[in-house]
Write a protein that holds these residues in place. Structure first.
Motif, PDB file in Angstrom:
ATOM      1  N   VAL A  75      10.150 -20.460   6.855  1.00 16.61           N
ATOM      2  CA  VAL A  75       9.857 -19.923   5.359  1.00 16.61           C
ATOM      3  C   VAL A  75      11.089 -19.880   4.401  1.00 16.61           C
ATOM      4  CG1 VAL A  75       9.435 -17.892   4.107  1.00 16.61           C
ATOM      5  CG2 VAL A  75       8.337 -18.145   6.428  1.00 16.61           C
ATOM      6  N   VAL A  76      11.079 -21.024   3.857  1.00 15.78           N
ATOM      7  CA  VAL A  76      12.110 -21.432   2.380  1.00 15.78           C
ATOM      8  C   VAL A  76      11.699 -21.266   1.197  1.00 15.78           C
ATOM      9  CG1 VAL A  76      13.793 -23.057   2.176  1.00 15.78           C
ATOM     10  CG2 VAL A  76      13.286 -23.028   4.575  1.00 15.78           C
ATOM     11  N   SER A  77      12.379 -20.779   0.524  1.00 18.40           N
ATOM     12  CA  SER A  77      12.137 -21.003  -1.120  1.00 18.40           C
ATOM     13  C   SER A  77      13.146 -21.351  -1.907  1.00 18.40           C
ATOM     14  CB  SER A  77      11.856 -19.396  -1.434  1.00 18.40           C
ATOM     15  OG  SER A  77      11.512 -19.322  -2.634  1.00 18.40           O
ATOM     16  N   GLY A  78      12.839 -22.409  -2.457  1.00 21.10           N
ATOM     17  CA  GLY A  78      13.738 -23.175  -3.498  1.00 21.10           C
ATOM     18  C   GLY A  78      13.896 -22.248  -4.730  1.00 21.10           C
ATOM     19  N   GLY A  79      13.902 -22.877  -5.929  1.00 23.43           N
ATOM     20  CA  GLY A  79      13.833 -22.206  -7.284  1.00 23.43           C
ATOM     21  C   GLY A  79      15.492 -22.179  -7.492  1.00 23.43           C
ATOM     22  N   CYS A  80      15.618 -21.320  -8.824  1.00 26.20           N
ATOM     23  CA  CYS A  80      17.158 -21.307  -9.208  1.00 26.20           C
ATOM     24  C   CYS A  80      17.703 -20.065  -8.537  1.00 26.20           C
ATOM     25  CB  CYS A  80      16.937 -21.150 -10.899  1.00 26.20           C
ATOM     26  SG  CYS A  80      16.292 -19.598 -11.344  1.00 26.20           S
ATOM     27  N   ALA A  82      17.375 -16.945  -9.233  1.00 27.15           N
ATOM     28  CA  ALA A  82      17.788 -15.852 -10.267  1.00 27.15           C
ATOM     29  C   ALA A  82      17.662 -14.676  -9.473  1.00 27.15           C
ATOM     30  CB  ALA A  82      17.035 -16.006 -11.309  1.00 27.15           C
ATOM     31  N   GLN A  83      18.767 -13.506  -9.926  1.00 26.93           N
ATOM     32  CA  GLN A  83      18.684 -12.333  -9.321  1.00 26.93           C
ATOM     33  C   GLN A  83      19.079 -11.230 -10.199  1.00 26.93           C
ATOM     34  OE1 GLN A  83      20.832 -12.259  -5.710  1.00 26.93           O
ATOM     35  NE2 GLN A  83      22.758 -12.416  -6.516  1.00 26.93           N
ATOM     36  N   GLY A  84      18.798  -9.807 -10.022  1.00 25.72           N
ATOM     37  CA  GLY A  84      19.492  -8.846 -10.811  1.00 25.72           C
ATOM     38  C   GLY A  84      18.786  -7.684 -10.542  1.00 25.72           C
ATOM     39  N   PRO A  85      19.431  -6.585 -10.961  1.00 23.52           N
ATOM     40  CA  PRO A  85      18.833  -5.233 -10.581  1.00 23.52           C
ATOM     41  C   PRO A  85      17.608  -4.968 -11.354  1.00 23.52           C
ATOM     42  CG  PRO A  85      20.765  -5.082 -12.443  1.00 23.52           C
ATOM     43  CD  PRO A  85      20.403  -6.487 -12.108  1.00 23.52           C
ATOM     44  N   GLY A  86      16.523  -4.439 -10.469  1.00 22.81           N
ATOM     45  CA  GLY A  86      15.273  -3.853 -10.853  1.00 22.81           C
ATOM     46  C   GLY A  86      15.365  -2.641 -11.624  1.00 22.81           C
ATOM     47  N   PRO A  87      14.204  -1.773 -12.015  1.00 21.72           N
ATOM     48  CA  PRO A  87      14.169  -0.646 -12.432  1.00 21.72           C
ATOM     49  C   PRO A  87      14.767   0.407 -11.732  1.00 21.72           C
ATOM     50  CG  PRO A  87      12.025  -1.916 -12.891  1.00 21.72           C
ATOM     51  CD  PRO A  87      12.813  -2.785 -12.058  1.00 21.72           C
ATOM     52  N   ASP A  88      14.450   0.075 -10.436  1.00 17.67           N
ATOM     53  CA  ASP A  88      15.203   1.206  -9.487  1.00 17.67           C
ATOM     54  C   ASP A  88      16.600   1.006  -9.051  1.00 17.67           C
ATOM     55  OD1 ASP A  88      15.007  -0.989  -8.039  1.00 17.67           O
ATOM     56  OD2 ASP A  88      13.517  -0.293  -6.655  1.00 17.67           O
ATOM     57  N   GLY A  89      17.202  -0.030  -9.872  1.00 17.50           N
ATOM     58  CA  GLY A  89      18.644  -0.254  -9.645  1.00 17.50           C
ATOM     59  C   GLY A  89      18.755  -1.230  -8.266  1.00 17.50           C
ATOM     60  N   LEU A  90      17.826  -1.601  -7.559  1.00 17.12           N
ATOM     61  CA  LEU A  90      18.090  -2.349  -6.536  1.00 17.12           C
ATOM     62  C   LEU A  90      18.012  -3.940  -6.938  1.00 17.12           C
ATOM     63  CD1 LEU A  90      15.694  -0.410  -3.821  1.00 17.12           C
ATOM     64  CD2 LEU A  90      18.308  -0.224  -4.033  1.00 17.12           C
ATOM     65  N   ILE A  91      18.718  -4.763  -6.195  1.00 17.05           N
ATOM     66  CA  ILE A  91      19.033  -6.217  -6.522  1.00 17.05           C
ATOM     67  C   ILE A  91      17.604  -6.647  -5.975  1.00 17.05           C
ATOM     68  CG2 ILE A  91      20.029  -8.225  -5.955  1.00 17.05           C
ATOM     69  CD1 ILE A  91      21.716  -6.097  -7.369  1.00 17.05           C
ATOM     70  N   ARG A  92      16.972  -7.475  -6.875  1.00 19.01           N
ATOM     71  CA  ARG A  92      15.710  -8.373  -6.677  1.00 19.01           C
ATOM     72  C   ARG A  92      15.804  -9.751  -7.264  1.00 19.01           C
ATOM     73  NH1 ARG A  92      11.803  -4.676  -5.268  1.00 19.01           N
ATOM     74  NH2 ARG A  92      12.423  -2.297  -5.719  1.00 19.01           N
ATOM     75  N   GLY A  93      15.181 -10.444  -6.656  1.00 18.82           N
ATOM     76  CA  GLY A  93      14.993 -11.839  -6.938  1.00 18.82           C
ATOM     77  C   GLY A  93      14.117 -12.443  -7.772  1.00 18.82           C
ATOM     78  N   GLU A  94      14.139 -13.311  -8.121  1.00 18.58           N
ATOM     79  CA  GLU A  94      12.854 -13.991  -9.243  1.00 18.58           C
ATOM     80  C   GLU A  94      11.477 -13.921  -8.467  1.00 18.58           C
ATOM     81  OE1 GLU A  94      13.008 -18.463  -9.413  1.00 18.58           O
ATOM     82  OE2 GLU A  94      14.727 -18.354  -8.077  1.00 18.58           O
ATOM     83  N   ALA A  95      10.522 -13.647  -9.355  1.00 11.12           N
ATOM     84  CA  ALA A  95       9.331 -13.164  -8.798  1.00 11.12           C
ATOM     85  C   ALA A  95       8.564 -14.657  -8.706  1.00 11.12           C
ATOM     86  CB  ALA A  95       8.301 -12.547  -9.633  1.00 11.12           C
TER      87      ALA A  95
END
Length: 95
Positions: A75-80, A82-95
């Motif tokens: 299970v491999v995902s490519g893409g750029c 991108a990540q950042g904090p979500g509304p709950d303050g937890l780190i989340r990746g690109e959707a």
């Protein structure tokens, strides 16, 4: 450097020590690949090991990176990545 996001592990119900072990394993493998001049490319549930650089000496007309290894079923995902904090303050990746 390996960074384990403890709050995110807790939220996901995943043992942070296991995440650290997996990350360390990947880091060791990536460092070995880099020393050999190999890059790791993921996408479409397949991971490939490719010779760095798009052209090898004397093969400029062939085009593309030489693939020296393949792994299916990952299970491999490519893409750029991108990540950042979500509304709950937890780190989340690109959707």
């Amino acid at each position: 450097m390996i960074r384990v996001n403890y709050s995110e592990c807790k939220k996901a119900g995943i043992d942070d020590d296991e995440v650290r072990k997996i990350a360390a394993c990947f880091q060791r493998a990536m460092l070995r690949a880099d020393k050999l001049g190999i890059s790791v490319f993921g996408g479409s549930s397949q991971l490939t090991l490719r010779v760095n650089g798009s052209e090898l000496e004397g093969e400029q007309h062939m085009g593309g990176q030489l693939i020296v290894g393949e792994m299916d079923g990952c299970v491999v995902s490519g893409g750029c990545g991108a990540q950042g904090p979500g509304p709950d303050g937890l780190i989340r990746g690109e959707a």
